[in-house]
Motif scaffolding. Structure first.
Motif, PDB file in Angstrom:
ATOM      1  N   ASP A 140       0.842  -1.202   0.000  1.00 26.99           N
ATOM      2  CA  ASP A 140       0.000   0.000   0.000  1.00 26.99           C
ATOM      3  C   ASP A 140       0.874   1.248   0.000  1.00 26.99           C
ATOM      4  OD1 ASP A 140      -1.956   1.910   0.314  1.00 26.99           O
ATOM      5  OD2 ASP A 140      -2.919   0.914   2.015  1.00 26.99           O
ATOM      6  N   ARG A 151      -6.586   0.086   7.184  1.00 29.79           N
ATOM      7  CA  ARG A 151      -7.042  -0.661   6.006  1.00 29.79           C
ATOM      8  C   ARG A 151      -6.298  -1.987   5.885  1.00 29.79           C
ATOM      9  NH1 ARG A 151      -6.915   3.728   3.004  1.00 29.79           N
ATOM     10  NH2 ARG A 151      -4.885   3.250   2.152  1.00 29.79           N
ATOM     11  N   LEU A 155      -8.014  -5.698   6.134  1.00 29.42           N
ATOM     12  CA  LEU A 155      -7.876  -6.620   5.012  1.00 29.42           C
ATOM     13  C   LEU A 155      -7.106  -7.874   5.422  1.00 29.42           C
ATOM     14  CD1 LEU A 155      -8.466  -7.218   2.071  1.00 29.42           C
ATOM     15  CD2 LEU A 155      -6.519  -5.777   1.441  1.00 29.42           C
ATOM     16  N   GLN A 158      -9.476 -10.314   6.886  1.00 24.45           N
ATOM     17  CA  GLN A 158     -10.258 -11.000   5.855  1.00 24.45           C
ATOM     18  C   GLN A 158      -9.422 -12.059   5.143  1.00 24.45           C
ATOM     19  OE1 GLN A 158     -11.435  -7.529   3.634  1.00 24.45           O
ATOM     20  NE2 GLN A 158     -13.372  -7.344   4.744  1.00 24.45           N
ATOM     21  N   GLU A 187      -7.698 -12.110  -4.467  1.00 21.65           N
ATOM     22  CA  GLU A 187      -7.451 -11.201  -5.592  1.00 21.65           C
ATOM     23  C   GLU A 187      -8.598 -10.191  -5.727  1.00 21.65           C
ATOM     24  OE1 GLU A 187      -5.368 -11.767  -9.932  1.00 21.65           O
ATOM     25  OE2 GLU A 187      -6.399 -13.466  -9.019  1.00 21.65           O
ATOM     26  N   ALA A 188      -9.830 -10.668  -5.550  1.00 20.54           N
ATOM     27  CA  ALA A 188     -10.982  -9.770  -5.615  1.00 20.54           C
ATOM     28  C   ALA A 188     -10.932  -8.735  -4.497  1.00 20.54           C
ATOM     29  CB  ALA A 188     -12.278 -10.573  -5.554  1.00 20.54           C
ATOM     30  N   LEU A 189     -10.554  -9.173  -3.292  1.00 21.85           N
ATOM     31  CA  LEU A 189     -10.427  -8.229  -2.180  1.00 21.85           C
ATOM     32  C   LEU A 189      -9.345  -7.188  -2.453  1.00 21.85           C
ATOM     33  CD1 LEU A 189     -10.683 -10.601   0.924  1.00 21.85           C
ATOM     34  CD2 LEU A 189     -12.297  -8.800   0.293  1.00 21.85           C
ATOM     35  N   ASP A 191      -8.293  -6.187  -5.378  1.00 25.93           N
ATOM     36  CA  ASP A 191      -8.738  -5.313  -6.466  1.00 25.93           C
ATOM     37  C   ASP A 191      -9.690  -4.229  -5.952  1.00 25.93           C
ATOM     38  OD1 ASP A 191      -7.228  -6.668  -8.310  1.00 25.93           O
ATOM     39  OD2 ASP A 191      -8.891  -7.842  -9.125  1.00 25.93           O
ATOM     40  N   ARG A 192     -10.528  -4.571  -4.985  1.00 18.04           N
ATOM     41  CA  ARG A 192     -11.490  -3.620  -4.421  1.00 18.04           C
ATOM     42  C   ARG A 192     -10.796  -2.536  -3.600  1.00 18.04           C
ATOM     43  NH1 ARG A 192     -15.539  -6.900  -1.199  1.00 18.04           N
ATOM     44  NH2 ARG A 192     -15.403  -4.993  -0.011  1.00 18.04           N
ATOM     45  N   ARG A 193      -9.633  -2.858  -3.107  1.00 10.86           N
ATOM     46  CA  ARG A 193      -8.901  -1.939  -2.234  1.00 10.86           C
ATOM     47  C   ARG A 193      -8.469  -0.779  -3.062  1.00 10.86           C
ATOM     48  NH1 ARG A 193      -3.053  -2.665  -0.236  1.00 10.86           N
ATOM     49  NH2 ARG A 193      -2.724  -3.661  -2.209  1.00 10.86           N
TER      50      ARG A 193
END
Length: 193
Positions: A140, A151, A155, A158, A187-189, A191-193
């Motif tokens: 990040d 954040r 994450l 999760q 990967e979806a998580l 990408d949403r970040r």
């Protein structure tokens, strides 16, 4: 046989037998026989079975996390390292003799009756989540801020659920595929970040 050699042999035998069959199914005499260590020396090294289980889990924690970190560091920093965790899980799940998470297995058997075992399991799980948070912080660009750290922490929780779910599902199903499913969700998580 000196104490260091005896301890190593005992931990090797404990790891093999406890991981394959469970802690409660394996007696101290079986550990003694498999290790080639005398009963007297066994109890000098580990005065109780609980202490042997704690020693086995502590050593396994170090080996497990070191193996994971070595694999992850071969990838480019950032999201690729986070996703590499799931690739490493797939490799682990594919190994002969994979029986799930030694920590969850031990906790399931002894967590309610052994505060020492429960503590080691919690330490391991906390360190895995902390490692995930570190990977996310490295990925990040604004992680230096409080918001960035928060954040990354959220994450990491999760992702840790995905890791734990993949391990448990792979152990139950006997297939490494849950690592790929968890990777796709990770990967979806990301990408949403």
């Amino acid at each position: 046989m000196d104490q260091r050699t005896a301890t190593t042999r005992l931990l090797d035998a404990a790891e093999e037998l406890f991981y394959a069959r469970g802690v409660q199914a394996v007696g101290m005499d079986e550990i003694r026989a498999a290790s080639g260590v005398s009963l007297k020396r066994l109890y000098q090294c580990f005065p109780s079975k609980e202490q042997l289980v704690v020693g086995y889990l502590r050593r396994r924690d170090g080996r497990w996390r070191d193996s994971l970190a070595r694999s992850v560091t071969t990838r480019a920093r950032g999201a690729e390292q986070v996703l590499a965790v799931f690739d490493w899980l797939h490799e682990w799940f594919s190994e002969a003799g994979f029986h799930g998470c030694a920590f969850l297995n031990s906790f399931g058997e002894l967590g309610a009756t052994s505060p020492a075992v429960a503590a080691v399991v919690r330490e391991h799980k906390t360190e895995v989540q902390r490692y995930l948070a570190t990977l996310l912080t490295d990925a990040d660009t604004d992680a230096d801020t409080d918001a960035g750290e928060a954040r990354a922490g959220a994450l990491a929780e999760q992702l840790n659920v995905l890791v734990e779910g993949a391990i448990t599902t792979a152990a139950i199903t006997g297939t490494p595929a849950p690592a790929h499913h968890a990777r796709a969700a990770a990967e979806a998580l990301l990408d949403r970040r």
